[in-house]
Each structure stands twice: as structure tokens, then as C-alpha cells.
Design a protein around this motif. Structure first.
Motif, PDB file in Angstrom:
ATOM      1  N   ASN A 424     -23.001   4.851 -39.204  1.00 31.75           N
ATOM      2  CA  ASN A 424     -22.993   6.267 -39.604  1.00 31.75           C
ATOM      3  C   ASN A 424     -24.186   6.558 -40.508  1.00 31.75           C
ATOM      4  O   ASN A 424     -24.034   7.044 -41.633  1.00 31.75           O
ATOM      5  N   ASN A 425     -25.373   6.196 -40.044  1.00 36.88           N
ATOM      6  CA  ASN A 425     -26.634   6.452 -40.763  1.00 36.88           C
ATOM      7  C   ASN A 425     -26.651   5.851 -42.166  1.00 36.88           C
ATOM      8  O   ASN A 425     -27.291   6.390 -43.071  1.00 36.88           O
ATOM      9  N   GLY A 426     -25.915   4.769 -42.353  1.00 35.62           N
ATOM     10  CA  GLY A 426     -25.941   4.085 -43.638  1.00 35.62           C
ATOM     11  C   GLY A 426     -25.163   4.774 -44.739  1.00 35.62           C
ATOM     12  O   GLY A 426     -25.275   4.416 -45.917  1.00 35.62           O
ATOM     13  N   LYS A 427     -24.347   5.776 -44.393  1.00 34.51           N
ATOM     14  CA  LYS A 427     -23.547   6.487 -45.401  1.00 34.51           C
ATOM     15  C   LYS A 427     -22.489   5.557 -45.955  1.00 34.51           C
ATOM     16  O   LYS A 427     -21.794   4.871 -45.204  1.00 34.51           O
ATOM     17  N   VAL A 428     -22.357   5.520 -47.290  1.00 30.98           N
ATOM     18  CA  VAL A 428     -21.396   4.592 -47.900  1.00 30.98           C
ATOM     19  C   VAL A 428     -19.970   5.077 -47.657  1.00 30.98           C
ATOM     20  O   VAL A 428     -19.663   6.260 -47.824  1.00 30.98           O
ATOM     21  N   GLN A 429     -19.103   4.159 -47.251  1.00 34.12           N
ATOM     22  CA  GLN A 429     -17.708   4.466 -46.922  1.00 34.12           C
ATOM     23  C   GLN A 429     -16.817   3.356 -47.459  1.00 34.12           C
ATOM     24  O   GLN A 429     -17.225   2.182 -47.533  1.00 34.12           O
ATOM     25  N   SER A 430     -15.594   3.705 -47.794  1.00 32.78           N
ATOM     26  CA  SER A 430     -14.664   2.697 -48.318  1.00 32.78           C
ATOM     27  C   SER A 430     -14.074   1.840 -47.209  1.00 32.78           C
ATOM     28  O   SER A 430     -13.757   0.662 -47.419  1.00 32.78           O
TER      29      SER A 430
END
Length: 573
Positions: A424-430
Motif C-alpha cells: 500500500n505504497n509503504g503506508k504504515v499500518q498496524s
């Protein structure tokens, strides 16, 4: 003051005066029976209610902050004033009212009007409904014509008193009360422009005088004649002991007066698309309550029903409120002797209808249906108002509402461990973090919500518990932290010191400008290091990757970051 009056009467014309004359006269007609009824229910003579409607009504209109506000005695004050009269006496009630007036003026001068809006709706609905119950049940004795009752301060005691005197019921009084009630309910449907309470009292009084003369209790037989003059100016006896003993009752009167008047002003704003000045309204209420006791009047506040009536009949300025007070004065001077013939059984339905209308039953039922913490606050405030006192009810209600708010705010705090989601384009997620994918050297946390005393400990425990494996770098994403109080700041400082004592480096990203200013003032920016603050998480991650122990990366299969595959296979020479 001249500038204020010019603003409130700007564009005033003869046509405006005609509209104010009509609305003020009609509201004056409505106010007369209510003023007497509220006075009697408060444990004082009916004329004191009339004096209040005249003096407070005029002063509130002249000095208040709403163009349409009608002031006078109200049902909300009934249980409070009755309690003061029973415990302290009528003379001390006047002094308490004077003290409440001073408090209201001070509240206005200190610009505390805005604070009233922070009283939660469940609390106001709860105590308003409780007051309605007290008013309604307080009229049962007059409705039934019971004799020999003694008034008590507590609801339970009054109910026992009524139950023990049911054998003294007066059939004539019941008939008159039912007749008055029927007229009050029917009049708005048949003659919508005629005040129902006035019609009910007049017709039922005539019927009682012709057919049941001497068979039912009247104002005259109970309180004597009503003088057709205003009382002389009289200063209450003041002593330090009396002032101290009345501080509590005066404060309750002031607070309730402030709440009721500002609620009434808000209702007027909604009906007229205008805007009142809350602090000026408090000052106007204070002036009225300082002057009214000097003439024997009881405490007053903004009357929502009379204010709404004033607007519905075309009021254009505060002049309508002044005319309302002058009309009541004229009626007092010309027709006061006739009031002795009014049966107490005729006044009972008037107050019962007022209680029913102010009961907030629809809002009460709505909040109950929510089955939430607000429902609990509502029920407890309501029950405490009825069975103890308004002071205890509001205090406990506010305390519960505050605790509920703190609990909700603490539940809003989210502390989650995150990593970049390469899909996801490097988006930080838990959801990316797992046992097989979690960098041993870099821990990234997203903090969402306020860091305040109710949530700060949870924040600290969550971070410190997750650092048992001692990562080298801790990244805190704080872009969604709106504020930090002193407790939150202390816990954040503890995390900073604890992590640095392990030899780790802490990076902070996305801090809002207002929050950064607070961190600067507290010295936390220096402890963390200005160079460790980043606007974007990506920049912080790049910095963190540049600080990791490369030898520890060799052979690591977590692949938390894009760079990990290269780092895990590259030996340091």
C-alpha cells in the motif's frame, strides 16, 4: 450602557412599539396567575410573586443580554425557595436572593456566561424533570382540598403528609380544580390567543364564589388580602453570621438562575435567529435579583414559556418586557382586592400544567433509550433532585458526567505498533506487524487521541511493555495527538528517560505546532533532542535505518522495511 441600548433599540419605530405593546400586555396577563402560583408554591404570600414579576421583569428587560427575555418567578426555583423558607424563613430568603444577585453580577463581569454551556444535557434534563415532579406533587394537596398539612423540605415527608390527610379531601375543591384544568387544556384549542391559565382561574373562581362560597380555601382565607400597592423599600438585616449561613442557598439560587436564564435566551435566539450576550444577561439577572428583594420580591430568572409567548405575539425589543412589568403593576393597583376570591384549587392545575410542560419528558425518554452512560447520569440526577436536593443532584450529576467524559476520552486513545505496508505504497499500518514481521531494532508506534490524566498511564504501560526486547530506536508518530496535559507530559518524559537509559534513541514525527510549543516550554524537546523531531514518518524511518546495528541485521528474516533484504545479506567489512 447608552451604546448598548442604542444597539438593542436600533431602528425602533412606532410600529415596533405597537407590537411590543400587544406582546407585553399578553405576557403580562399570562404572568399574573403564574407569579401568584409560584409564590404560594415557594411558601410565601402571593403578592411577593407579583412584586417579582413587576420589578424583576422590568429590570431584566432593561439590563439583560436578550432582546426578548421575560423575567420573573419561575417553577425551577420552587423547590429551592421553599426549602430556604422552611429552613431559614422569608426574611433570610430575601437576603439569599440579594446575595445571589451579587454573585450573578460577578459572574457576568468575570465573563463566566460561556461556562454554563458546559453543563451536560443529561444533568439539566434530569434536574428539570425532578423539579417538575416536585412542583406537580406539591399541588396535590390544593387540588384535593386537603386540610391541616404541614410542609416539609423533603419529598418523601411531603408524600407521607399527603397520604396521612387523604381523609380530609374536599369534593368542592376537586370539582373546581378539575374545572380549571379542563379550561386550561381546552382554551388553546378553541381560543388560541387567550391565555388558558387566566381563563381557568377567572371562570373557576366565579363558579366557586357563586356556588361554593366558603366551601373551598381561597387566597383570602389562607393568606389574607393582597395590598394594591408596592411595598416600601426595605434593606434586609445583614450580619456576618447570616451571610455565612446563606452562602450555600445563595449560590444554588445564582447557579440555577444563570442556567435557566441562559437556556431561555438560547430558546429565544432559536426562535428569532438572533444572538444574546450571555455575560450581559447574567449582569441583568444579577441587578434584578439585587433590587427585587428590597421590595419583598423573591428570586427571579428568565422564564422560557413567557419568553416564547412574548416572541410568538410579535415582540421586537426589550420594551415588551418593560410593558409586561408595567401591565402587572397596573393590575396590582386596580384589581388586587379581587384576588382574595381565587381558590387555591384553581391555582393547583396551573402549576401542574407548568410542571408537565417543563418535565422534558420527550428528551428524558430519548436519553433513556440510548441506554448509555448519559442515561445513568440522567436517572441519578433526576432521583437525587426528587429525593434529596437540587444541590446534591447537580453536584453528583456533574461529577458522574465528568467521570463518564474522562472514560470516553481515555477510550479514544489508541496506541498501536505499526510498520510500512509495502503493498500500500509503504503506508504504515498496524495489521502489518506480526511475529514473523517485526523489526527487533526499530519500534514504531502510532498514538491517536489526547494524552491526558485519564489515558496517560495506559499510554506509558503500552509502550514500556512492548520495549522488553530493548530495541535501539523508538519512533512515536504523534500527528493525531491534539493535546497533552501535565500528567501526559510527565508520562511521556518517563518514557523518554527510560528508553534513553537503555541506550536507545527516540524519534518523534508529525507533532502539531501547538503541541510542539508545549514540549518546548516543558523542556521535553531538549530531552528528546530537536534533531530527533521529523515532519514525516518516512524521514524518521530513513534516519532510524541509518542508526541500526548492521551486524544485527545479518540473517534477519523479518523484512520489516524494504531495505531489510539488502541489510540482512550484506556483511560489514
Amino acid at each position: 450602557m447608552g451604546k448598548i441600548w442604542r444597539g438593542r433599540f436600533e431602528g425602533y419605530s412606532l410600529n415596533s412599539f405597537k407590537k411590543d405593546l400587544v406582546s407585553g400586555t399578553i405576557v403580562g396577563i399570562v404572568a399574573i396567575p403564574l407569579a401568584m402560583s409560584f409564590a404560594i408554591a415557594s411558601g410565601v404570600k402571593p403578592e411577593y410573586g407579583i412584586y417579582t414579576a413587576i420589578i424583576a421583569g422590568i429590570l431584566i428587560s432593561l439590563f439583560g443580554g436578550s432582546k426578548y427575555q421575560i423575567g420573573g418567578p419561575t417553577g425551577a426555583f420552587v423547590p429551592i425557595l421553599l426549602g430556604v423558607v422552611l429552613v431559614y424563613g422569608y426574611e433570610d430568603l430575601l437576603l439569599a436572593g440579594l446575595m445571589a444577585g451579587i454573585m450573578l453580577v460577578l459572574m457576568g463581569v468575570l465573563r463566566l456566561g460561556v461556562l454554563i454551556q458546559y453543563i451536560p444535557r443529561p444533568v439539566t434534563i434530569g434536574f428539570t424533570a425532578g423539579i417538575a415532579v416536585i412542583i406537580f406533587t406539591g399541588q396535590i394537596a390544593n387540588f384535593l382540598g386537603l386540610q391541616g398539612l404541614e410542609q416539609h423540605e423533603r419529598f418523601i415527608d411531603n408524600m407521607r403528609e399527603i397520604a396521612s390527610h387523604l381523609n380530609t379531601m374536599n369534593v368542592y375543591s376537586i370539582f373546581i380544580a378539575i374545572l380549571c384544568l379542563a379550561i386550561i387544556l381546552i382554551t388553546p384549542k378553541v381560543l388560541p390567543k387567550v391565555p388558558g391559565p387566566l381563563m381557568g382561574i377567572v371562570i373557576s373562581s366565579v363558579v366557586a364564589a357563586i356556588f361554593f362560597n366558603g366551601q373551598v380555601a381561597t387566597i383570602g382565607s389562607t393568606y389574607g388580602a393582597i395590598p394594591n400597592t408596592l411595598p416600601q423599600l426595605k434593606l434586609p438585616e445583614i450580619s456576618l453570621e447570616r451571610l455565612v449561613s446563606l452562602l450555600g442557598p445563595a449560590f444554588v439560587i445564582a447557579m440555577l438562575g444563570a442556567i435557566e436564564s441562559l437556556l431561555s435566551a438560547v430558546v429565544a435566539d432559536g426562535m428569532t435567529n438572533s444572538k444574546h450576550n450571555s455575560n450581559r444577561e447574567l449582569i441583568g439577572q444579577g441587578i434584578a435579583n439585587m433590587v427585587t428583594p428590597l421590595f419583598g420580591g423573591i428570586p427571579a430568572t428568565g422564564a422560557i414559556a413567557r419568553t416564547a409567548t412574548n416572541i410568538k405575539f410579535g415582540a421586537t425589543s426589550p420594551m415588551s418586557g418593560v410593558i409586561h412589568g408595567l401591565f402587572v403593576l397596573i393590575i396590582l393597583l386596580l384589581f388586587a382586592p379581587l384576588a382574595v376570591h381565587i381558590p387555591l384549587a384553581s391555582l393547583a392545575p396551573v402549576l401542574m400544567v407548568v410542571a408537565w410542560n417543563m418535565s422534558e419528558r420527550k428528551h428524558f425518554a430519548h436519553v433513556l433509550k440510548l441506554k448509555s452512560g448519559d442515561s445513568l447520569v440522567l436517572i441519578i440526577t433526576f432521583l437525587l433532585t426528587v429525593f434529596t436536593s437540587l444541590t446534591i443532584a447537580v453536584f453528583v450529576g456533574l461529577l458522574l458526567a465528568i467521570l463518564l467524559f474522562v472514560k470516553r476520552m481515555s477510550d479514544m486513545l489508541i496506541v498501536s505498533k505499526v510498520l510500512p505496508d509495502h503493498k500500500n505504497n509503504g503506508k504504515v499500518q498496524s495489521h502489518v506487524v506480526s511475529e514473523s514481521r517485526d523489526c527487533p531494532q526499530i519500534s514504531i508506534y502510532t498514538i491517536e487521541g489526547p494524552l491526558f490524566f485519564g489515558a496517560a498511564q495506559t499510554f506509558e504501560e503500552r509502550i514500556l511493555k512492548s520495549l522488553h526486547y530493548k530495541p535501539q530506536i523508538l519512533v512515536l508518530r504523534m500527528g493525531k495527538v491534539p493535546f497533552i496535559d501535565a500528567t501526559g507530559e510527565a508520562y511521556l518524559r518517563n518514557i523518554v528517560r527510560n528508553f534513553k537509559s537503555q541506550g536507545g534513541r527516540l524519534l518523534v514525527t508529525g507533532v502539531q505546532p501547538s503541541l510542539k510549543t508545549l514540549l518546548n516550554k516543558s523542556g521535553l524537546t531538549n530531552e528528546i533532542g530537536e534533531h530527533n523531531f521529523f515532519e514525516h514518518t518516512g524521514d524518521a524511518i530513513n534516519c532510524a535505518l541509518g542508526c541500526v546495528n548492521r551486524n544485527s541485521c545479518i540473517g534477519c528474516k523479518h523484512y520489516a522495511f524494504r531495505e531489510c533484504e539488502e541489510l540482512s545479506t550484506t556483511k560489514i567489512s
